[in-house]
Design a protein around this motif. Structure first.
Motif, PDB file in Angstrom:
ATOM      1  N   MET A  35       0.844  -1.200   0.000  1.00 49.58           N
ATOM      2  CA  MET A  35       0.000   0.000   0.000  1.00 49.58           C
ATOM      3  C   MET A  35       0.880   1.252   0.000  1.00 49.58           C
ATOM      4  SD  MET A  35      -3.312   0.445   2.429  1.00 49.58           S
ATOM      5  CE  MET A  35      -2.208   0.684   3.761  1.00 49.58           C
TER       6      MET A  35
ATOM      7  N   VAL B 204      -6.610   1.617  -3.703  1.00 44.62           N
ATOM      8  CA  VAL B 204      -6.698   0.217  -3.257  1.00 44.62           C
ATOM      9  C   VAL B 204      -7.254  -0.650  -4.383  1.00 44.62           C
ATOM     10  CG1 VAL B 204      -6.939   0.823  -0.809  1.00 44.62           C
ATOM     11  CG2 VAL B 204      -8.976   0.441  -2.166  1.00 44.62           C
TER      12      VAL B 204
ATOM     13  N   ASP C 273      -6.350  -4.706   0.788  1.00 49.60           N
ATOM     14  CA  ASP C 273      -5.749  -3.353   0.786  1.00 49.60           C
ATOM     15  C   ASP C 273      -6.700  -2.345   1.427  1.00 49.60           C
ATOM     16  OD1 ASP C 273      -3.550  -4.207  -0.531  1.00 49.60           O
ATOM     17  OD2 ASP C 273      -3.968  -3.162  -2.430  1.00 49.60           O
TER      18      ASP C 273
END
Ligand code: FAD
Length: 337
Positions: A1, A27, A32
């Motif tokens: 991330m 994301v 995520d």
């Protein structure tokens, strides 16, 4: 991330408003997404979910975490002799999804061609155009509960769809993130051509045999001729919803303004917000960098360096003037952030 800091949101909203996000992350999976939410919790940050940014008006810098959803993927879940059930990730571009369905000869969303934004945002306001709304083809959606971080399934009833409304804009506002949507599309099309503009365009194009492709092409042509392209001039489509008034109120208005268009519904008469705004003299209005489109009074525009706050103030002035002239309260369709 990859969490970025102090990012300009100008490329991420179709109004082209230049406000910044303190934190910004893209994301591509539910894992995520959960991680991003956990980061926000640990840092005590609010979260704003961003799709294509085509239905928001940024009125300030966002001192929070902006999560841009790009959870993609389209999957055929099942089919019977009449229908297919297709699941799409929230981050898919709505128009690309429509084009994909047309290629597969799956019918039901061709009238919704060229609506900007993502699949995930489509249930938020039950997007609609030319006689079709997504509620007509909606099966279910999966959404992440922001508190429990569990995925929950919503059917059409629990989404409480209405005209440009759903439970996610009202009772459950800010509580869920839509991760995927499943649609029930038809193998045999039921054409929706009740709008005069569609019929006229089909006739002009010499279409003899109706097809979902021909309808989609007609809708694209109409939209391109009627609506300003956000790449050329900042806007978010219709700024206000079309208001519905009681039958008595409509009669009263008709006496005073005989040309007023009205579309009878179950509980009243729907008015054309664009007509009201035009009659009140706002069409083509410009104040510096912001204004009202000169061909489509329902569309507020940013000529380049406009501020969201100024557009918000302009929208209030328009609402006040419509109330003064017609006694009708306009409601914004756009989400003010
Ligand atoms: C030129 C133009 C024409 C348009 N024409 C139409 C039209 O004909 N019909 C129509 O209905 N709309 C129309 N719109 C409005 C817009 O396209 C739709 O509302 C679209 O669904 C917005 O999608 P988005 O991904 O851009 O959402 P965004 O603008 O990014 O987000 C809108 C709201 O939904 C929330 N949100 C977004 N994604 C999610 C998610 N996955 N989970 C939870 N919350 C989420 C955001 O936080 C925000 O509050 C038009 C807009 C433009 C610019």
């Amino acid at each position: 991330m990859n969490i970025q800091e102090n990012i300009s949101l100008k490329p991420f909203n179709t109004f082209g408003i230049d406000q910044t996000a303190r934190f910004f992350v893209t994301v591509r999976s539910i894992e995520d997404l959960k991680e991003a939410l956990q980061f926000a919790k640990a840092e005590n940050l609010e979260v704003f979910i961003l799709g294509g940014g085509s239905n928001i008006l940024l009125t300030q810098d966002l001192d929070l975490l902006v999560v841009k959803l790009e959870i993609n993927g389209i999957k055929l879940l099942r089919e019977d002799s009449e229908h297919v059930w297709v699941k799409s990730g929230a981050g898919e571009i709505w128009h690309d999804f429509v084009m994909y369905a047309i290629e597969q000869e799956w019918a039901g969303i061709e009238n919704l061609s060229l609506i900007p934004g993502t699949v995930g945002a489509s249930p938020m306001q039950n997007i609609g155009a030319y006689g079709v709304e997504i509620k007509d083809v909606f099966e279910s959606l999966e959404a992440l509960n922001r508190e429990s971080l569990e995925i929950e399934v919503f059917d059409a009833e629990s989404c409480r769809f209405g005209y440009r409304e759903s439970v996610f804009k009202n009772e459950l506002k800010g509580q869920y993130i839509i991760c995927s949507v499943t649609f029930r599309l038809r193998k045999q099309p039921v054409f929706q051509t009740s709008y005069g503009a569609i019929q006229d365009t089909l006739a002009k194009n010499g279409v003899k045999t109706l097809s979902i492709r021909a309808i989609s092409d007609a809708v694209i042509e109409i939209r391109q001729s009627k609506l300003p392209d956000p790449k050329v001039i900042g806007n978010s489509g219709s700024f206000f919803k079309n208001p519905t008034v009681s039958f008595e109120k409509y009669e009263e208005l008709k006496d005073k303004f005989p040309a007023i268009p009205g579309y009878p519904q179950d509980k009243g008469v729907k008015l054309a917000a664009g007509w009201l705004i035009e009659q009140a003299g706002w069409k083509g209005y410009r104040n510096g960098q912001i204004g009202v489109h000169d061909k489509q009074a329902l569309v507020l525009v940013n000529h380049g360096e406009g501020k969201g706050k100024d557009l918000m103030n302009l929208s209030q002035k328009i609402q006040d003037s419509i109330f003064e002239k017609f006694g009708v309260q306009l409601q914004p369709e756009v989400n003010f952030i």
